[in-house]
Scaffold this active site. Structure first.
Site, short mmCIF file in Angstrom:
data_model
loop_
_atom_site.label_atom_id
_atom_site.label_comp_id
_atom_site.label_asym_id
_atom_site.label_seq_id
_atom_site.Cartn_x
_atom_site.Cartn_y
_atom_site.Cartn_z
N CYS A 2 0.94 -1.26 0.04
CA CYS A 2 -0.03 0.05 0.07
C CYS A 2 0.80 1.05 0.08
CB CYS A 2 -0.95 -0.01 1.35
SG CYS A 2 -1.79 -1.53 1.75
N ARG A 26 1.20 1.20 -6.08
CA ARG A 26 1.28 0.27 -4.90
C ARG A 26 0.18 -0.38 -4.57
NH1 ARG A 26 6.28 1.72 -2.11
NH2 ARG A 26 5.82 0.89 -0.43
N TRP A 92 -3.52 -1.98 -1.24
CA TRP A 92 -3.60 -3.35 -2.17
C TRP A 92 -4.10 -4.33 -0.79
CZ3 TRP A 92 -1.18 -8.21 -1.51
CH2 TRP A 92 -1.53 -8.98 -2.48
N ASN A 118 1.13 0.45 5.74
CA ASN A 118 1.49 -0.22 4.84
C ASN A 118 2.48 -1.44 5.37
OD1 ASN A 118 2.57 -1.31 2.40
ND2 ASN A 118 4.49 -0.38 2.35
N GLY A 119 1.90 -2.69 5.21
CA GLY A 119 2.57 -3.83 5.97
C GLY A 119 1.59 -4.90 6.48
N GLU A 490 7.56 -15.80 -19.15
CA GLU A 490 7.10 -14.38 -19.37
C GLU A 490 6.02 -13.98 -20.16
OE1 GLU A 490 7.64 -12.22 -17.40
OE2 GLU A 490 7.06 -10.25 -18.52
N LYS A 494 2.70 -12.08 -18.89
CA LYS A 494 1.98 -11.01 -19.26
C LYS A 494 0.48 -11.06 -19.77
CE LYS A 494 3.91 -8.72 -18.45
NZ LYS A 494 4.93 -9.00 -17.63
N GLU A 497 -2.08 -11.96 -16.78
CA GLU A 497 -1.94 -10.71 -15.36
C GLU A 497 -3.00 -9.66 -16.11
OE1 GLU A 497 1.28 -8.54 -13.90
OE2 GLU A 497 2.39 -8.93 -16.03
N HIS A 513 4.11 -35.21 -21.00
CA HIS A 513 4.16 -35.96 -19.63
C HIS A 513 2.96 -35.47 -19.05
CE1 HIS A 513 8.29 -37.61 -20.63
NE2 HIS A 513 8.40 -36.37 -21.12
N LYS A 610 1.70 -2.40 -8.69
CA LYS A 610 3.10 -2.47 -9.45
C LYS A 610 4.11 -2.72 -8.52
CE LYS A 610 5.68 -1.35 -12.63
NZ LYS A 610 5.87 -2.40 -13.73
C1 AGP Z 1 4.96 -8.05 -13.60
O1 AGP Z 1 4.52 -7.65 -14.79
C2 AGP Z 1 4.32 -8.37 -12.57
N1 AGP Z 1 3.98 -7.06 -12.50
C3 AGP Z 1 5.19 -8.75 -11.36
O2 AGP Z 1 5.27 -10.17 -11.75
C4 AGP Z 1 6.52 -8.20 -11.00
O3 AGP Z 1 7.41 -8.57 -12.00
C5 AGP Z 1 7.01 -8.64 -9.57
O4 AGP Z 1 5.98 -8.32 -8.69
C6 AGP Z 1 8.15 -8.30 -9.30
O5 AGP Z 1 8.21 -6.98 -9.19
P1 AGP Z 1 9.79 -6.22 -9.11
O6 AGP Z 1 10.45 -6.39 -10.42
O7 AGP Z 1 9.54 -4.69 -8.67
O8 AGP Z 1 10.43 -6.64 -7.90
#
Ligand code: AGP
Length: 615
Positions: A2, A26, A92, A118-119, A490, A494, A497, A513, A610
């Site tokens: 947060c 955040r 969040w 936050n925490g 990756e 993408k 998410e 398998h 983020k």
């Molecule tokens: C990536 O698209 C995601 N938003 C998420 O997996 C992100 O890469 C992960 O939370 C790590 O974040 P950071 O690179 O800021 O540590």
């Protein structure tokens, strides 16, 4: 994760609102502000917002709203409250649903205490059991803290806060208001980032350095430190209430604010910025001398193996790094997910170089892993995109990706910049081990060429068409071998998410398998075929999928297209070693177009943020 913000001074409410807007990366499940005003409760418009507004006789007022901050802003614009002291929060959800009740700020029953946090308080359940006479309105850990402050209040605000914090287990950055001190914000910190500061006629509290007003005196609190913030002054104390003189922080990261420009979403803008992100990152480290400044030669000379640690996309970048370093430098390289590494009872060899990849530099899992690695006596390097982020203060060495501020939750340009660093790093390792400094400059030239290929590669039409094809399917599978498998991982992250479509990436050889039993005519499969050595085998796996009715979309620079493929994406003919930098850009765009076609917000996907600053 947060964001908390607080401001003492004129226009405190608008300052705080703008502050939490900068922290929206955040989390954006809900938001709220608390502020002192003796007249606000007389505002006759409040009756239209009974679910959102709480006022107390002691002059403390709270406004909260579910969803993005823009919804809170709408209410504030209508009610137009004025105050000289305010705290704010963007959430969040970790405890309790993302609704108004669970939105911060939280307050004690009598309204004498208000907290934004936050925490995660890990022992909140146990603490709540000792508060049976209190009526709770939320299911959050933070409300327990507000009630604790009320229960243990001894007349001295700071003493009470220190006392209550001594009973907490977990991570917190608190900004706290108490009715007795309308011109002060009280701050407490343990394992969640928070900075405090003051300037001409104001005081400020913020979750991170890059979102705070640039002030002449800014202090980064450490664990078990407490601050009292007011206009023109900040006092910092330890948990024995002894005053501490912290050195003000000066090295601001004056990255300009990002604007959308002509783009509809930040994600599309940031995908288009990938060539520039690669170029700027390369320019920063395009010589042996430049990289040596970031990572001394001595570190490379004596290392026996490398451990790369990260989360999500950063972890995937680490996998590419592993392949490059192992195959190009011959150094054993392991890659760990940070939240898993935390619980490995295995002590790496002390000549292991631990590299932590983190776009935000605030990811709690990754920062915890840094602390563990240092406790093991390892040398630590961070590859991060945010100057002065928390991780920078934890590691021994920092390498900066120069992707520019990345706002969309789905990481794109930062990922490409992260793997760019790994190309440069493998060149640097070879340069040191073979005493060939020119290898770094050679590598930088190759990478600039790749940036130009991406820049000139017009792919939006085909990626748009493919997005429209797959947008309604229930599951998407992605396969590849070696580097292609890591790209598939990756790509899957993408797509899932921001489109919420179930995606699974698999080593191509592993599909048969078990998972192949899920393939039928309703499933799409993306196959990455960019490496000569594994091409034939992966084509066999593609045919196994086609023979079971699966719709296969193949991405390759080889002439392997055939009518059995549902789609073929002809990748540019470049050195296959650099394909991870290029192939992913197609999937980033396809994911973006799927999200838009489904009317989602690719920049702020549900349930994500983020920066994940909780474990
Ligand atoms: C990536 O698209 C995601 N938003 C998420 O997996 C992100 O890469 C992960 O939370 C790590 O974040 P950071 O690179 O800021 O540590």
């Amino acid at each position: 994760m947060c964001g908390i913000y607080g401001y003492v001074g004129s226009n405190a409410i608008s300052k705080t609102l703008n502050g939490i807007k900068k922290l929206e990366y955040r989390g954006y499940d809900s938001s709220g502000i608390a502020f002192f005003s003796d007249t606000f409760k007389l505002n006759n418009l409040i009756k239209n917002y009974n679910n959102n507004v709480t006022t107390f006789k002691n002059g403390i007022n709270i406004i909260k709203e579910q969803g993005e901050i823009s919804k809170l802003e709408k209410i504030i614009n209508v009610l137009n409250p004025k105050s000289e002291t305010a705290i704010g929060h963007t959430r969040w959800a970790t405890h309790g649903k993302p609704n108004i009740k669970n939105a911060h700020p939280h307050f004690s029953e009598n309204g004498n205490w208000v907290v934004v946090h936050n925490g995660i308080i890990e022992n909140y359940d146990e603490l709540k059991n000792g508060l049976t006479s209190y009526n709770f309105s939320s299911s959050t850990d933070t409300e327990v803290v507000a009630m604790m402050l009320s229960k243990f209040f001894n007349g001295n605000v700071l003493e009470t806060i220190v006392n209550v914090c001594s009973k907490l287990v977990g991570s917190y950055a608190f900004a706290i208001l108490n009715y007795k001190e309308p011109n002060k914000i009280f701050v407490a910190k343990n394992n969640s980032p928070v900075v405090v500061g003051y300037g001409e006629n104001f005081g400020v509290v913020c979750s991170d350095l890059n979102s705070v007003e640039q002030t002449k005196s800014l202090f980064i609190l450490e664990n078990n430190q407490f601050a009292v913030v007011e206009k023109n002054n900040v006092e910092v104390f330890n948990n024995k209430l002894e005053k501490i003189n912290l050195k003000p922080f000066k090295d601001f990261n004056s990255e300009s604010e990002n604007s959308l420009g002509n783009y509809k979403h930040f994600m599309l803008k940031e995908i288009n910025e990938i060539p520039k992100a690669i170029e700027k990152t390369v320019v920063n480290y395009n010589s042996f001398e430049k990289i040596k400044k970031a990572i001394p030669k001595s570190l490379i000379k004596k290392l026996k193996n490398i451990l790369i640690i990260g989360c999500g996309t950063a972890y995937h970048a680490g996998l590419i790094g592993k392949k490059l370093i192992e195959e190009q430098c011959g150094i054993k390289t392991d890659v760990e997910i940070a939240s898993e590494f935390r619980y490995n009872n295995f002590k790496p060899n002390k000549n292991t170089l631990a590299i932590f990849v983190s776009q935000s530099g605030e990811t709690a899992d990754t920062i915890k892993a840094v602390k563990m690695s240092k406790a093991y006596g390892l040398k630590t390097v961070a590859i991060t995109n945010v100057k002065n982020s928390s991780i920078c203060f934890e590691v021994d060495y920092v390498i900066h990706t120069c992707a520019g501020k990345e706002i969309a939750v789905a990481s794109t340009k930062a990922y490409n910049a992260q793997i760019t660093i790994f190309y440069l790093l493998k060149a640097y390792i070879n340069a040191v081990l073979n005493d060939q400094p020119e290898l770094v400059f050679e590598e930088s030239k190759n990478l600039i060429k790749i940036a130009n290929v991406i820049k000139n590669n017009k792919i939006s039409e085909q990626t748009k068409q493919i997005a429209l094809k797959i947008k309604d399917c229930k599951s998407v599978y992605l396969i590849g071998r070696g580097l292609d498998y890591y790209t598939a991982m990756e790509a899957g992250l993408k797509l899932k998410e921001i489109s919420y479509i179930h995606c699974e990436a698999y080593p191509a050889g592993e599909l048969k398998h078990g998972t192949i039993s899920l393939i039928d005519e309703n499933k799409y499969l993306f196959a990455f075929v960019t490496q000569e050595i594994t091409k034939e085998k992966t084509i066999s796996n593609i045919n196994e999928v086609i023979s079971r009715g699966g719709k296969v979309i193949v991405l390759s620079q080889f002439n392997i297209n055939n009518n059995d493929f549902n789609e073929f994406i002809a990748l540019p003919k470049i050195d296959q070693l650099y394909m991870p930098l290029v192939a992913i850009t197609y999937m980033q765009l396809i994911s973006y177009y799927v999200s838009v076609a489904l009317n989602y917000n690719p920049d702020k996907p549900r349930s994500l943020a983020k920066s994940v600053t909780v474990e």
